[in-house]
Design a protein around this motif. Structure first.
Motif, mmCIF file in Angstrom:
data_model
loop_
_atom_site.group_PDB
_atom_site.id
_atom_site.type_symbol
_atom_site.label_atom_id
_atom_site.label_comp_id
_atom_site.label_asym_id
_atom_site.label_seq_id
_atom_site.Cartn_x
_atom_site.Cartn_y
_atom_site.Cartn_z
ATOM 1 N N ASP A 171 0.819 -1.204 0.000
ATOM 2 C CA ASP A 171 0.000 0.000 0.000
ATOM 3 C C ASP A 171 0.857 1.261 0.000
ATOM 4 N N THR A 172 0.190 2.414 -0.106
ATOM 5 C CA THR A 172 0.921 3.674 -0.239
ATOM 6 C C THR A 172 1.802 3.961 0.970
ATOM 7 N N ASP A 174 3.658 2.024 2.360
ATOM 8 C CA ASP A 174 4.899 1.260 2.220
ATOM 9 C C ASP A 174 5.892 1.930 1.268
ATOM 10 N N LYS A 175 5.436 2.971 0.565
ATOM 11 C CA LYS A 175 6.320 3.655 -0.395
ATOM 12 C C LYS A 175 7.591 4.157 0.273
ATOM 13 N N VAL A 176 7.446 4.640 1.496
ATOM 14 C CA VAL A 176 8.579 5.243 2.184
ATOM 15 C C VAL A 176 9.714 4.254 2.413
ATOM 16 N N MET A 177 9.409 2.950 2.482
ATOM 17 C CA MET A 177 10.484 1.982 2.737
ATOM 18 C C MET A 177 11.003 1.336 1.446
ATOM 19 N N PHE A 178 10.493 1.759 0.295
ATOM 20 C CA PHE A 178 11.002 1.252 -0.987
ATOM 21 C C PHE A 178 12.178 2.137 -1.419
ATOM 22 N N ASP A 179 13.381 1.631 -1.181
ATOM 23 C CA ASP A 179 14.610 2.384 -1.372
ATOM 24 C C ASP A 179 15.449 1.690 -2.451
ATOM 25 N N PRO A 180 15.967 2.433 -3.425
ATOM 26 C CA PRO A 180 16.757 1.806 -4.495
ATOM 27 C C PRO A 180 18.046 1.148 -4.034
ATOM 28 N N GLN A 181 18.490 1.425 -2.789
ATOM 29 C CA GLN A 181 19.729 0.786 -2.323
ATOM 30 C C GLN A 181 19.508 -0.641 -1.847
ATOM 31 N N TRP A 182 18.244 -1.080 -1.790
ATOM 32 C CA TRP A 182 17.971 -2.472 -1.467
ATOM 33 C C TRP A 182 16.855 -3.005 -2.350
ATOM 34 N N THR A 183 16.428 -4.240 -2.109
ATOM 35 C CA THR A 183 15.405 -4.882 -2.936
ATOM 36 C C THR A 183 14.020 -4.616 -2.364
ATOM 37 N N GLY A 188 1.363 -8.482 -5.867
ATOM 38 C CA GLY A 188 0.512 -8.349 -7.045
ATOM 39 C C GLY A 188 -0.762 -7.582 -6.759
ATOM 40 N N ASN A 189 -1.192 -7.580 -5.510
ATOM 41 C CA ASN A 189 -2.386 -6.845 -5.086
ATOM 42 C C ASN A 189 -2.051 -5.436 -4.609
ATOM 43 N N ALA A 190 -0.813 -4.998 -4.817
ATOM 44 C CA ALA A 190 -0.386 -3.671 -4.356
ATOM 45 C C ALA A 190 -0.983 -2.569 -5.216
ATOM 46 N N CYS A 191 -0.984 -1.354 -4.670
ATOM 47 C CA CYS A 191 -1.413 -0.192 -5.440
ATOM 48 C C CYS A 191 -0.383 0.085 -6.546
ATOM 49 N N GLN A 192 -0.833 0.717 -7.596
ATOM 50 C CA GLN A 192 0.041 0.950 -8.747
ATOM 51 C C GLN A 192 1.215 1.848 -8.391
ATOM 52 N N GLU A 193 1.001 2.807 -7.496
ATOM 53 C CA GLU A 193 2.084 3.702 -7.079
ATOM 54 C C GLU A 193 3.266 2.920 -6.527
ATOM 55 N N LEU A 194 2.967 1.869 -5.762
ATOM 56 C CA LEU A 194 4.027 1.059 -5.181
ATOM 57 C C LEU A 194 4.696 0.192 -6.241
ATOM 58 N N LYS A 195 3.881 -0.371 -7.124
ATOM 59 C CA LYS A 195 4.439 -1.199 -8.199
ATOM 60 C C LYS A 195 5.401 -0.398 -9.069
ATOM 61 N N LEU A 200 10.810 -5.384 -7.999
ATOM 62 C CA LEU A 200 10.046 -6.397 -8.721
ATOM 63 C C LEU A 200 8.645 -6.489 -8.131
ATOM 64 N N VAL A 201 7.733 -7.005 -8.952
ATOM 65 C CA VAL A 201 6.336 -7.211 -8.540
ATOM 66 C C VAL A 201 6.061 -8.700 -8.560
ATOM 67 N N THR A 202 5.572 -9.229 -7.441
ATOM 68 C CA THR A 202 5.275 -10.643 -7.353
ATOM 69 C C THR A 202 3.772 -10.863 -7.530
ATOM 70 N N ASP A 203 3.309 -12.076 -7.320
ATOM 71 C CA ASP A 203 1.874 -12.358 -7.393
ATOM 72 C C ASP A 203 1.162 -11.781 -6.182
ATOM 73 N N ALA A 204 -0.155 -11.767 -6.216
ATOM 74 C CA ALA A 204 -0.935 -11.331 -5.074
ATOM 75 C C ALA A 204 -0.600 -12.210 -3.864
ATOM 76 N N ASN A 205 -0.724 -11.647 -2.684
ATOM 77 C CA ASN A 205 -0.344 -12.421 -1.494
ATOM 78 C C ASN A 205 -1.188 -13.678 -1.356
ATOM 79 N N VAL A 206 -2.490 -13.595 -1.696
ATOM 80 C CA VAL A 206 -3.346 -14.779 -1.576
ATOM 81 C C VAL A 206 -3.089 -15.797 -2.678
ATOM 82 N N ASP A 207 -2.307 -15.408 -3.678
ATOM 83 C CA ASP A 207 -1.879 -16.326 -4.747
ATOM 84 C C ASP A 207 -0.441 -16.764 -4.532
ATOM 85 N N ASP A 208 -0.027 -16.825 -3.276
ATOM 86 C CA ASP A 208 1.297 -17.314 -2.885
ATOM 87 C C ASP A 208 2.439 -16.381 -3.322
#
Length: 210
Positions: A171-172, A174-183, A188-195, A200-208
């Motif tokens: 969710d939005t 979580d944007k603050v902890m998305f830093d290019p110096q790490w992974t 997959g169910n995330a908001c587009q801003e975060l994606k 990388l973007v994985t599958d939705a959490n309920v889809d493993d």
């Protein structure tokens, strides 16, 4: 083994929002990561008293909580920084002058304090802790938005290398902890801003996805 330092958001990342329960495959992943010797922690906006039960229920012992103001290391709360007192007073005084009801959380507990019944008269009973106030339209909630700093603080305490950090979110806030110096991994169910800013973007959490 190249040890990694994993930080997982809770709501919508580890848990199924429709049930509030951890996704079984996510629990399996937490277990396997720990077995392999990696550092695995929660990174949540929830207050310590609300997040600890979840942390313990999924078998973890470390956590960035309170939106980054709190740190739990080896089950011990070692840091819990309150909001700036003068800024908090200014916000409260402005709200009160405009006729808004205000609740004050003064310690690490479910307790809140208020001067009268204005809050209840305006919006009804308090939704916390059974619901997340960020998603209740009648509320404004003031808390830390500093998960990134919380992760930096945690890594300094445990002596890990920042390039080995891996964060998961949806969710939005979580944007603050998305830093290019790490992974940074967006569900997959995330908001587009975060994606858009994820490594990388994985599958939705309920889809493993975890």
């Amino acid at each position: 083994m190249n040890k990694k330092y994993f930080f997982f958001d809770i709501d919508g990342t580890l848990t199924d929002k429709s049930t509030g329960k951890i996704v079984p495959s996510a629990q399996l992943a937490l277990n396997e990561l720990q077995k392999k010797g990696h550092f695995v922690a929660i990174a949540t906006g929830r207050a310590h008293y609300k997040a600890r039960k979840f942390m313990e229920s999924v078998g973890l012992h470390d956590m960035v909580c309170c939106g980054g103001g709190g740190l739990v290391i080896n089950d011990e709360l070692i840091q819990n920084i309150p909001l700036d007192l003068e800024k908090s007073k200014a916000i409260a005084n402005q709200a009160l002058s405009l006729g808004y009801g205000v609740l004050f959380a003064l310690d690490d507990s479910i307790k809140v304090y208020t001067k009268d019944h204005t809050f209840q008269n305006q919006v009804g009973d308090r939704k916390e802790p059974t619901e997340n106030m960020r998603f209740v339209p009648n509320y404004l909630m003031f808390q830390y938005d500093a998960k990134h700093q919380g992760i930096l603080d945690m890594m300094q305490h445990i002596g890990g290398d920042l390039k080995d950090v891996v964060v998961f979110g949806d969710d939005t806030n979580d944007k603050v902890m998305f830093d290019p110096q790490w992974t940074s991994v967006a569900m997959g169910n995330a908001c587009q801003e975060l994606k858009n800013i994820a490594t990388l973007v994985t599958d939705a959490n309920v889809d493993d996805g975890i």
